[in-house]
Design a protein around this motif. Structure first.
Motif, PDB file in Angstrom:
ATOM      1  N   SER A  69       0.712  -1.191   0.132  1.00  0.00           N
ATOM      2  CA  SER A  69       0.093   0.011   0.137  1.00  0.00           C
ATOM      3  C   SER A  69       0.949   1.166   0.057  1.00  0.00           C
ATOM      4  O   SER A  69       2.006   1.267   0.509  1.00  0.00           O
ATOM      5  N   PRO A  70       0.241   2.186  -0.535  1.00  0.00           N
ATOM      6  CA  PRO A  70       1.182   3.712  -0.830  1.00  0.00           C
ATOM      7  C   PRO A  70       1.919   4.023   0.820  1.00  0.00           C
ATOM      8  O   PRO A  70       1.125   3.997   1.937  1.00  0.00           O
ATOM      9  N   PHE A  71       2.867   4.387   0.866  1.00  0.00           N
ATOM     10  CA  PHE A  71       3.575   5.017   2.041  1.00  0.00           C
ATOM     11  C   PHE A  71       4.197   6.392   2.013  1.00  0.00           C
ATOM     12  O   PHE A  71       4.876   6.672   0.762  1.00  0.00           O
ATOM     13  N   ASP A  72       3.958   7.128   2.707  1.00  0.00           N
ATOM     14  CA  ASP A  72       4.469   8.702   2.542  1.00  0.00           C
ATOM     15  C   ASP A  72       5.520   8.821   3.375  1.00  0.00           C
ATOM     16  O   ASP A  72       5.270   8.969   4.583  1.00  0.00           O
ATOM     17  N   PRO A  73       6.802   8.838   3.170  1.00  0.00           N
ATOM     18  CA  PRO A  73       7.962   8.940   3.937  1.00  0.00           C
ATOM     19  C   PRO A  73       8.015  10.243   4.606  1.00  0.00           C
ATOM     20  O   PRO A  73       8.595  10.386   5.731  1.00  0.00           O
ATOM     21  N   GLU A  74       7.267  11.282   4.131  1.00  0.00           N
ATOM     22  CA  GLU A  74       7.328  12.331   4.837  1.00  0.00           C
ATOM     23  C   GLU A  74       6.569  12.560   6.139  1.00  0.00           C
ATOM     24  O   GLU A  74       6.966  13.386   7.136  1.00  0.00           O
ATOM     25  N   SER A  75       5.811  11.572   6.183  1.00  0.00           N
ATOM     26  CA  SER A  75       4.922  11.387   7.708  1.00  0.00           C
ATOM     27  C   SER A  75       5.955  10.647   8.778  1.00  0.00           C
ATOM     28  O   SER A  75       5.329  10.991   9.777  1.00  0.00           O
ATOM     29  N   THR A  76       6.975  10.367   8.501  1.00  0.00           N
ATOM     30  CA  THR A  76       7.764   9.781   9.583  1.00  0.00           C
ATOM     31  C   THR A  76       8.212  10.912  10.572  1.00  0.00           C
ATOM     32  O   THR A  76       8.207  10.495  11.813  1.00  0.00           O
ATOM     33  N   ASP A  77       8.614  12.043  10.004  1.00  0.00           N
ATOM     34  CA  ASP A  77       8.942  13.187  10.662  1.00  0.00           C
ATOM     35  C   ASP A  77       8.863  14.510  10.059  1.00  0.00           C
ATOM     36  O   ASP A  77       9.757  15.053   9.077  1.00  0.00           O
ATOM     37  N   PRO A  78       7.625  15.338  10.337  1.00  0.00           N
ATOM     38  CA  PRO A  78       7.656  16.481   9.183  1.00  0.00           C
ATOM     39  C   PRO A  78       8.580  17.544   9.278  1.00  0.00           C
ATOM     40  O   PRO A  78       8.787  18.241   8.497  1.00  0.00           O
ATOM     41  N   ASP A  79       9.339  17.659  10.410  1.00  0.00           N
ATOM     42  CA  ASP A  79      10.477  18.678  11.028  1.00  0.00           C
ATOM     43  C   ASP A  79      11.647  18.168  10.136  1.00  0.00           C
ATOM     44  O   ASP A  79      12.581  18.994  10.383  1.00  0.00           O
ATOM     45  N   GLU A  85      18.097   8.812  -0.348  1.00  0.00           N
ATOM     46  CA  GLU A  85      18.551   7.513  -0.154  1.00  0.00           C
ATOM     47  C   GLU A  85      17.809   6.895   1.040  1.00  0.00           C
ATOM     48  O   GLU A  85      17.342   5.708   1.086  1.00  0.00           O
ATOM     49  N   THR A  86      17.809   7.479   2.062  1.00  0.00           N
ATOM     50  CA  THR A  86      17.147   7.386   3.509  1.00  0.00           C
ATOM     51  C   THR A  86      15.429   7.117   3.199  1.00  0.00           C
ATOM     52  O   THR A  86      15.143   6.277   3.693  1.00  0.00           O
ATOM     53  N   LEU A  87      14.935   8.196   2.452  1.00  0.00           N
ATOM     54  CA  LEU A  87      13.548   8.001   2.259  1.00  0.00           C
ATOM     55  C   LEU A  87      13.425   6.754   1.530  1.00  0.00           C
ATOM     56  O   LEU A  87      12.192   6.201   1.479  1.00  0.00           O
ATOM     57  N   ALA A  88      13.965   6.593   0.452  1.00  0.00           N
ATOM     58  CA  ALA A  88      13.797   5.409  -0.494  1.00  0.00           C
ATOM     59  C   ALA A  88      14.029   4.223   0.304  1.00  0.00           C
ATOM     60  O   ALA A  88      13.146   3.189  -0.041  1.00  0.00           O
ATOM     61  N   SER A  89      14.882   3.981   1.259  1.00  0.00           N
ATOM     62  CA  SER A  89      15.093   2.840   2.262  1.00  0.00           C
ATOM     63  C   SER A  89      13.916   2.800   3.031  1.00  0.00           C
ATOM     64  O   SER A  89      13.513   1.712   3.414  1.00  0.00           O
ATOM     65  N   MET A  90      13.257   3.848   3.473  1.00  0.00           N
ATOM     66  CA  MET A  90      11.922   3.858   4.187  1.00  0.00           C
ATOM     67  C   MET A  90      10.903   3.238   3.511  1.00  0.00           C
ATOM     68  O   MET A  90      10.158   2.394   4.160  1.00  0.00           O
ATOM     69  N   VAL A  91      10.692   3.388   2.232  1.00  0.00           N
ATOM     70  CA  VAL A  91       9.740   2.918   1.517  1.00  0.00           C
ATOM     71  C   VAL A  91      10.034   1.475   1.022  1.00  0.00           C
ATOM     72  O   VAL A  91       8.975   0.561   1.535  1.00  0.00           O
ATOM     73  N   THR A  92      10.997   1.113   1.035  1.00  0.00           N
ATOM     74  CA  THR A  92      11.540  -0.314   0.894  1.00  0.00           C
ATOM     75  C   THR A  92      11.157  -1.298   2.230  1.00  0.00           C
ATOM     76  O   THR A  92      10.568  -2.214   2.346  1.00  0.00           O
ATOM     77  N   LEU A  93      11.613  -0.647   3.166  1.00  0.00           N
ATOM     78  CA  LEU A  93      11.235  -1.103   4.705  1.00  0.00           C
ATOM     79  C   LEU A  93       9.717  -1.356   4.695  1.00  0.00           C
ATOM     80  O   LEU A  93       9.231  -2.303   5.276  1.00  0.00           O
ATOM     81  N   HIS A  94       8.814  -0.290   4.451  1.00  0.00           N
ATOM     82  CA  HIS A  94       7.522  -0.302   4.631  1.00  0.00           C
ATOM     83  C   HIS A  94       6.836  -1.735   3.754  1.00  0.00           C
ATOM     84  O   HIS A  94       6.167  -2.439   4.097  1.00  0.00           O
ATOM     85  N   GLU A  95       7.594  -1.620   2.256  1.00  0.00           N
ATOM     86  CA  GLU A  95       7.114  -2.580   1.553  1.00  0.00           C
ATOM     87  C   GLU A  95       7.528  -3.970   2.205  1.00  0.00           C
ATOM     88  O   GLU A  95       6.783  -5.023   2.199  1.00  0.00           O
TER      89      GLU A  95
END
Length: 262
Positions: A69-79, A85-95
């Motif tokens: 399902s879609p995952f928005d990496p910006e939701s991890t910490d908006p500040d 690369e870190t955000l892409a890894s976060m998407v991979t982890l969610h998947e």
């Protein structure tokens, strides 16, 4: 380190430490004696398989029909400002977490136990996609991740339980049992993992544990044990934490994983 404890006939907890993959995780299975053991072990194996295949295409193919399902990496910490690369890894982890859940859910469906009564497991841990990168935290259920930094113990995950929801809502009486999970890996086709990015500081000590530790032992007692932990003696510290939990009356399996950041 993991211990069956003094009451249960078997150990449904499992843990994984894969230094090459940068993966550390704990899983606390449910669904009965053998099912719980199988669920926790298979969740860890499937997670490592997915992450290994995602970062090294030559290591093996992923499930061809799987769509996370879609995952928005910006939701991890908006500040926070994180690299691509870190955000892409976060998407991979969610998947990866969704892949693990779907795989176990399909197993339950095949056994005609897809109504929430099949096997399941908690799944909590961290993945460091590259050396020196921040830690990517993932969490489903009520196992916990703690950080011990500068003499203070901080819980980095939130228990996905009816009890925690009631406490957060301000309830002080007639609280539900602590072990009633709101979500876990396997019982349902949908799972909403807690994911966030954890910046590392030199000297950080991280503790992963099942509820067999914190259910009987207060955070203050855990912190007192961690205060004496040394990088080369984490095994002794794991033993002491388990012994403390059993002394405090834990009636569950107890699993403790410690790792130190240099």
């Amino acid at each position: 380190m993991t211990d069956t404890g003094t009451v249960r006939p078997s150990n449904e907890d499992n843990f994984l430490i894969d230094a090459g993959l940068g993966l550390v995780a704990v899983a606390d299975g449910m669904g009965g004696h053998e099912s719980g053991e199988i669920a926790s072990a298979e969740a860890l194996t499937s997670l490592a398989h997915y992450l290994r295949a995602a970062t090294d295409p030559d290591s093996g193919a992923l499930a061809p029909n799987f769509r996370a399902s879609p995952f928005d990496p910006e939701s991890t910490d908006p500040d926070a400002i994180w690299g691509e690369e870190t955000l892409a890894s976060m998407v991979t982890l969610h998947e990866a977490v969704e892949f693990v859940n779907q795989r176990m859910y399909q197993t339950n469906l095949a056994a005609r136990r897809g109504d929430g009564g099949g096997m399941g497991t908690t799944l909590t841990g961290v993945w460091q996609a590259e050396p020196g990168a921040p830690l990517l935290v993932f969490h489903v259920g009520d196992s916990r991740l703690y950080l011990y930094r500068a003499g203070e113990l901080t819980q980095l995950t939130r228990d996905h339980t009816m009890y925690q929801d009631a406490v957060d809502a301000g309830a002080t009486e007639n609280l539900p049992p602590r072990n009633l999970l709101l979500q876990a890996i396997g019982p349902s086709g949908d799972v909403l993992p807690e994911l966030h990015i954890q910046a590392v500081q030199p000297g950080d000590l991280y503790l992963l544990c099942s509820d067999g530790l914190y259910g009987a032992t207060a955070d203050e007692r855990i912190a007192a044990v961690l205060a004496d932990a040394r990088p080369g003696q984490l095994g002794d510290c794991c033993k002491e934490l388990i012994a403390t939990a059993l002394h405090d009356g834990s009636r569950d399996n107890v699993t403790v994983v410690l790792f130190h950041c240099d």
